[in-house]
Design a protein around this motif. Sequence first.
Motif, short mmCIF file in Angstrom:
data_model
loop_
_atom_site.label_atom_id
_atom_site.label_comp_id
_atom_site.label_asym_id
_atom_site.label_seq_id
_atom_site.Cartn_x
_atom_site.Cartn_y
_atom_site.Cartn_z
N VAL A 116 27.54 -23.42 5.04
CA VAL A 116 26.23 -23.96 5.39
C VAL A 116 26.09 -24.09 6.90
O VAL A 116 27.09 -24.26 7.61
N THR A 117 24.86 -23.96 7.38
CA THR A 117 24.53 -24.18 8.79
C THR A 117 23.36 -25.15 8.87
O THR A 117 22.35 -24.96 8.18
N VAL A 118 23.50 -26.19 9.70
CA VAL A 118 22.44 -27.17 9.92
C VAL A 118 21.87 -26.92 11.33
O VAL A 118 22.60 -26.97 12.31
N ARG A 119 20.58 -26.64 11.40
CA ARG A 119 19.92 -26.41 12.68
C ARG A 119 19.10 -27.65 13.03
O ARG A 119 18.28 -28.11 12.22
N TYR A 120 19.28 -28.16 14.25
CA TYR A 120 18.66 -29.41 14.64
C TYR A 120 18.49 -29.45 16.16
O TYR A 120 18.95 -28.57 16.88
N ARG A 121 17.85 -30.51 16.66
CA ARG A 121 17.76 -30.75 18.10
C ARG A 121 17.50 -32.24 18.33
O ARG A 121 17.03 -32.95 17.42
N VAL A 122 17.81 -32.68 19.53
CA VAL A 122 17.56 -34.07 19.92
C VAL A 122 16.07 -34.26 20.16
O VAL A 122 15.43 -33.44 20.84
N ASP A 123 15.50 -35.34 19.63
CA ASP A 123 14.10 -35.66 19.85
C ASP A 123 13.97 -36.31 21.23
O ASP A 123 14.49 -37.41 21.47
N ALA A 124 13.27 -35.62 22.15
CA ALA A 124 13.16 -36.13 23.52
C ALA A 124 12.48 -37.48 23.56
O ALA A 124 12.82 -38.32 24.41
N SER A 125 11.56 -37.72 22.65
CA SER A 125 10.85 -39.00 22.65
C SER A 125 11.73 -40.15 22.16
O SER A 125 11.39 -41.32 22.35
N GLN A 126 12.85 -39.82 21.49
CA GLN A 126 13.77 -40.85 21.01
C GLN A 126 15.16 -40.68 21.64
O GLN A 126 16.17 -41.07 21.04
N ALA A 127 15.18 -40.13 22.83
CA ALA A 127 16.46 -39.87 23.48
C ALA A 127 17.24 -41.15 23.74
O ALA A 127 18.48 -41.17 23.67
N VAL A 128 16.52 -42.25 24.05
CA VAL A 128 17.21 -43.53 24.32
C VAL A 128 17.92 -44.02 23.07
O VAL A 128 19.09 -44.44 23.12
N ASP A 129 17.23 -43.96 21.91
CA ASP A 129 17.86 -44.40 20.65
C ASP A 129 19.06 -43.52 20.32
O ASP A 129 20.10 -44.01 19.86
N ASN A 188 15.82 -41.56 11.81
CA ASN A 188 16.26 -42.89 12.26
C ASN A 188 17.26 -42.84 13.41
O ASN A 188 17.62 -43.89 13.94
N ASP A 189 17.72 -41.64 13.77
CA ASP A 189 18.75 -41.53 14.80
C ASP A 189 18.38 -40.62 15.95
O ASP A 189 19.26 -40.14 16.68
N GLY A 190 17.10 -40.34 16.13
CA GLY A 190 16.66 -39.57 17.28
C GLY A 190 16.92 -38.08 17.19
O GLY A 190 17.03 -37.41 18.23
N LEU A 191 17.04 -37.54 15.96
CA LEU A 191 17.25 -36.11 15.78
C LEU A 191 16.09 -35.52 14.99
O LEU A 191 15.45 -36.21 14.18
N ILE A 192 15.85 -34.24 15.20
CA ILE A 192 14.84 -33.49 14.44
C ILE A 192 15.56 -32.38 13.67
O ILE A 192 16.24 -31.55 14.27
N LEU A 193 15.42 -32.37 12.34
CA LEU A 193 16.03 -31.33 11.52
C LEU A 193 15.10 -30.13 11.48
O LEU A 193 13.94 -30.24 11.10
N GLU A 194 15.61 -28.98 11.85
CA GLU A 194 14.81 -27.76 11.82
C GLU A 194 15.02 -26.97 10.53
O GLU A 194 14.06 -26.45 9.96
#
Length: 320
Positions: A116-129, A188-194
Amino acid sequence: MSSDPSPPSLRPDNLTRLVLTGVLALLVLSAPVAGLLAWEPVEEGNVKVVKKWGATTGTVFEPGAHFVNPVSQSTSSLSVRPQSYTMSAQQGEGQVDRDDAIRVLTEDGLRVDIDVTVRYRVDASQAVDFYKNYRTVETAEERLIRPSIRSVLRTEAGRLPVTEIYTGEGQTKLKLAAERELGEDFQNDGLILEAVQIRNVELPAEYARAVEQKEITEQRRQQKQSELEVEKLEADRKKIEAQGEADANRIVSESLTNEVLAQQYIQKLDETDTVYIPVGGEGYPQFVRNLESDGGGSSSSSSSSSSSTGTETNNSSAES
């Protein structure tokens, strides 16, 4: 008596002037260095979390140039570009340099390995969290992504029989379940699942051989079925063709009346130099007698008994 001047005395006012002069000189020399330290560039595809005395301030620097207080402020850079985390049985494909496929048990108790491969990125608007929880993407992969994807695939695979889990429909169920569960955790953890990609489903060796043999048998059955259908179509074609010929012969037979035959015979007389005329018992040409009669038995008998004589006469006429 010496004429050299005496050294200046270090009175308090002179000492103050010296200290102030030194401080000013130090400020003049350190100003360019302090200016460089206060200049904070942020590259494209990244953000920087601003901290004051080591604690996050809630401020995030977007790509560009920013000024900070070099004494009290600092920053931590985070990439917001798309990332991928792969767990695979093939060495060198995933983050772990060994067999790292997710092993699950199907509904009927068979063990299956899933890549399996999980593609994601950090949500810039929730970078502090995100920074408060994980600091780096590597930590998030180890503490959040890896255990979450293992858990959801094991749970979902346990609801599927082995006959379904390796099919396209079964892999779609695994993918949708993983995207649903991970999407909620990531928010809930500042990530966006693609996306979650099911790369491969490896069946047990003995079961894989059975499936392969079944596929071969099914392909042979389909081939035989196709051959039978072709033969049936060919038989139907021949049957239709024969029926067509029979119908054509019947129509021709019904249309060949005595009048038609006589007409065709007369037309052929103009196309040949040698003519054979069958003569009946009373000296009439045979076809004329057939036209005059209704097909009675006596006429047929007379025609039959004298046919040889008429033929000989005609042959003699033809020779002369």
